[in-house]
Design a protein around this motif. Structure first.
Motif, mmCIF file in Angstrom:
data_model
loop_
_atom_site.group_PDB
_atom_site.id
_atom_site.type_symbol
_atom_site.label_atom_id
_atom_site.label_comp_id
_atom_site.label_asym_id
_atom_site.label_seq_id
_atom_site.Cartn_x
_atom_site.Cartn_y
_atom_site.Cartn_z
ATOM 1 N N GLY A 24 -11.846 -89.976 47.635
ATOM 2 C CA GLY A 24 -12.005 -90.787 46.433
ATOM 3 C C GLY A 24 -11.452 -92.186 46.595
ATOM 4 N N LYS A 25 -10.367 -92.334 47.350
ATOM 5 C CA LYS A 25 -9.771 -93.658 47.550
ATOM 6 C C LYS A 25 -10.691 -94.541 48.388
ATOM 7 N N LEU A 26 -11.294 -93.967 49.416
ATOM 8 C CA LEU A 26 -12.251 -94.720 50.230
ATOM 9 C C LEU A 26 -13.448 -95.122 49.377
ATOM 10 N N GLN A 27 -13.899 -94.221 48.520
ATOM 11 C CA GLN A 27 -15.004 -94.542 47.616
ATOM 12 C C GLN A 27 -14.629 -95.680 46.672
ATOM 13 N N ASP A 28 -13.382 -95.664 46.191
ATOM 14 C CA ASP A 28 -12.926 -96.725 45.283
ATOM 15 C C ASP A 28 -13.088 -98.102 45.916
ATOM 16 N N TYR A 29 -12.673 -98.231 47.178
ATOM 17 C CA TYR A 29 -12.738 -99.532 47.860
ATOM 18 C C TYR A 29 -14.181 -99.959 48.098
ATOM 19 N N LEU A 30 -15.025 -99.030 48.523
ATOM 20 C CA LEU A 30 -16.421 -99.374 48.783
ATOM 21 C C LEU A 30 -17.152 -99.737 47.485
ATOM 22 N N GLU A 31 -16.811 -99.043 46.414
ATOM 23 C CA GLU A 31 -17.421 -99.329 45.109
ATOM 24 C C GLU A 31 -17.031 -100.722 44.617
ATOM 25 N N LYS A 32 -15.762 -101.060 44.760
ATOM 26 C CA LYS A 32 -15.258 -102.327 44.250
ATOM 27 C C LYS A 32 -15.569 -103.489 45.181
ATOM 28 N N TYR A 33 -15.613 -103.213 46.492
ATOM 29 C CA TYR A 33 -15.838 -104.277 47.481
ATOM 30 C C TYR A 33 -17.002 -103.906 48.398
ATOM 31 N N PRO A 34 -18.253 -104.072 47.925
ATOM 32 C CA PRO A 34 -19.423 -103.735 48.751
ATOM 33 C C PRO A 34 -19.485 -104.508 50.074
ATOM 34 N N SER A 35 -18.786 -105.644 50.136
ATOM 35 C CA SER A 35 -18.786 -106.430 51.381
ATOM 36 C C SER A 35 -18.066 -105.698 52.509
ATOM 37 N N LEU A 36 -17.402 -104.572 52.200
ATOM 38 C CA LEU A 36 -16.805 -103.737 53.245
ATOM 39 C C LEU A 36 -17.880 -103.087 54.109
ATOM 40 N N ILE A 37 -19.121 -103.153 53.649
ATOM 41 C CA ILE A 37 -20.252 -102.661 54.447
ATOM 42 C C ILE A 37 -20.888 -103.878 55.112
ATOM 43 N N PRO A 38 -20.504 -104.214 56.349
ATOM 44 C CA PRO A 38 -20.920 -105.472 56.981
ATOM 45 C C PRO A 38 -22.317 -105.429 57.593
ATOM 46 N N LEU A 39 -23.320 -105.198 56.760
ATOM 47 C CA LEU A 39 -24.694 -105.098 57.251
ATOM 48 C C LEU A 39 -25.178 -106.331 58.004
ATOM 49 N N ILE A 63 -24.681 -87.952 44.837
ATOM 50 C CA ILE A 63 -24.462 -89.014 45.816
ATOM 51 C C ILE A 63 -23.136 -89.700 45.515
ATOM 52 N N ASP A 64 -22.306 -89.879 46.533
ATOM 53 C CA ASP A 64 -21.006 -90.520 46.314
ATOM 54 C C ASP A 64 -21.177 -91.912 45.721
ATOM 55 N N LEU A 65 -21.946 -92.758 46.412
ATOM 56 C CA LEU A 65 -22.171 -94.129 45.948
ATOM 57 C C LEU A 65 -23.614 -94.532 46.216
ATOM 58 N N LEU A 66 -24.189 -95.275 45.267
ATOM 59 C CA LEU A 66 -25.553 -95.761 45.416
ATOM 60 C C LEU A 66 -25.559 -97.272 45.235
ATOM 61 N N PHE A 67 -26.174 -97.974 46.193
ATOM 62 C CA PHE A 67 -26.244 -99.432 46.168
ATOM 63 C C PHE A 67 -27.705 -99.875 46.200
ATOM 64 N N ILE A 68 -27.918 -101.145 45.848
ATOM 65 C CA ILE A 68 -29.238 -101.753 45.967
ATOM 66 C C ILE A 68 -29.053 -103.207 46.363
ATOM 67 N N ASP A 69 -30.071 -103.785 47.038
ATOM 68 C CA ASP A 69 -30.001 -105.205 47.381
ATOM 69 C C ASP A 69 -31.180 -105.940 46.755
ATOM 70 N N GLY A 72 -34.764 -104.790 46.889
ATOM 71 C CA GLY A 72 -35.122 -103.547 46.232
ATOM 72 C C GLY A 72 -34.908 -102.325 47.108
ATOM 73 N N LEU A 73 -34.072 -102.466 48.136
ATOM 74 C CA LEU A 73 -33.800 -101.361 49.059
ATOM 75 C C LEU A 73 -32.549 -100.611 48.610
ATOM 76 N N LEU A 74 -32.688 -99.320 48.384
ATOM 77 C CA LEU A 74 -31.564 -98.490 47.976
ATOM 78 C C LEU A 74 -30.756 -98.055 49.189
ATOM 79 N N THR A 75 -29.442 -98.007 49.023
ATOM 80 C CA THR A 75 -28.549 -97.558 50.091
ATOM 81 C C THR A 75 -27.672 -96.432 49.558
#
Length: 246
Positions: A24-39, A63-69, A72-75
């Motif tokens: 849950g703590k790792l999810q918290d950081y990714l949720e709050k700071y999407p830039s932690l995913i350096p695509l 799903i733990d976390l769902l993102f979009i850019d 229109g691509l879902l991650t």
């Protein structure tokens, strides 16, 4: 244990790597700071991510976390700690299963989930993400096209790199049409109020057919016809049902 050195003038402060005690703590950081995913480090022209859901229902799971850019691509992001045995093979099947459910969504379904999570209109929020112009009409069209083509990005986020998992993901990327990546987030704590997170992405690979020969592309009719030529009736029935399901 891995460590980094923080140098300020003549002062050197060593920071030891600390483990996440819960996913849950790792999810918290990714949720709050999407830039932690350096695509952008490995995918040229990758757009900034916006989190549009946490614990999003997909079939029998969530799903733990769902993102979009902006394209229109879902991650989909699934988090697993190294100590969790599912961080090996099971999580790959899990995240692909989630993708199969999402691929059946409509654009309206995506907006419904995003608007409820953001407590705002997705179009308005996306217009403020990143740079460049934003067209709600094109955005909706891209979401629909990506869903129709089964184009969804999959990311497994871990606290420590698991080499067998990276090897499997690299293989899948080489021989499949979807992108699945492994994200490692290293955690260094300087104090209770200050920590350093270092993300790294692994698994990106150039797509290949593996034979050097032209790839044959099926439509539903030719797929069934080829299956009937090569397989027994019972196998044809099973494969056809599986194809229709996927």
């Amino acid at each position: 244990m891995a460590k980094i050195l923080v140098i300020e003038g003549a002062e050197v402060t060593p920071l030891d790597k600390t483990k996440f005690t819960e996913e849950g703590k790792l999810q918290d950081y990714l949720e709050k700071y999407p830039s932690l995913i350096p695509l952008p480090d490995i995918v040229e022209g990758a757009s900034a991510l916006l989190c549009i859901g946490r614990e999003v229902g997909a079939g029998p799971g969530a799903i733990d976390l769902l993102f979009i850019d902006k394209d229109g691509l879902l991650t989909i992001v699934e988090t697993k700690l190294r100590r969790n045995r599912e961080a090996r093979r099971e999580v790959i099947g899990q995240i692909i299963e989630y993708a199969s459910y999402i691929s059946q969504w409509t654009t309206d379904k995506v907006y419904e989930i995003a608007n409820a999570y953001l407590k705002s209109n997705l179009d308005e929020v996306m217009g403020n993400v990143g740079e460049g112009e934003f067209s709600p009409k094109d955005f909706r069209s891209n979401i629909e096209q990506n869903l129709r083509n089964g184009k969804i990005r999959l990311i497994i986020a871990v606290d420590e790199l698991i080499e067998p998992l990276r090897a499997i993901i690299t293989f899948l990327n080489s021989y499949s049409n979807f992108d699945i990546l492994l994200l490692q987030v290293s955690n260094f704590e300087e104090s209770k109020s200050r920590r350093i997170l270092i993300p790294s992405l692994f698994g990106y690979a150039t797509k290949t057919t593996g034979t050097g020969r032209p790839t044959k592309h099926w439509d539903p009719e030719s797929f069934v016809a080829d299956t009937k030529e090569r397989c027994e009736p019972k196998i044809v029935d099973t494969i056809t049902k599986l194809y229709e399901f996927t």
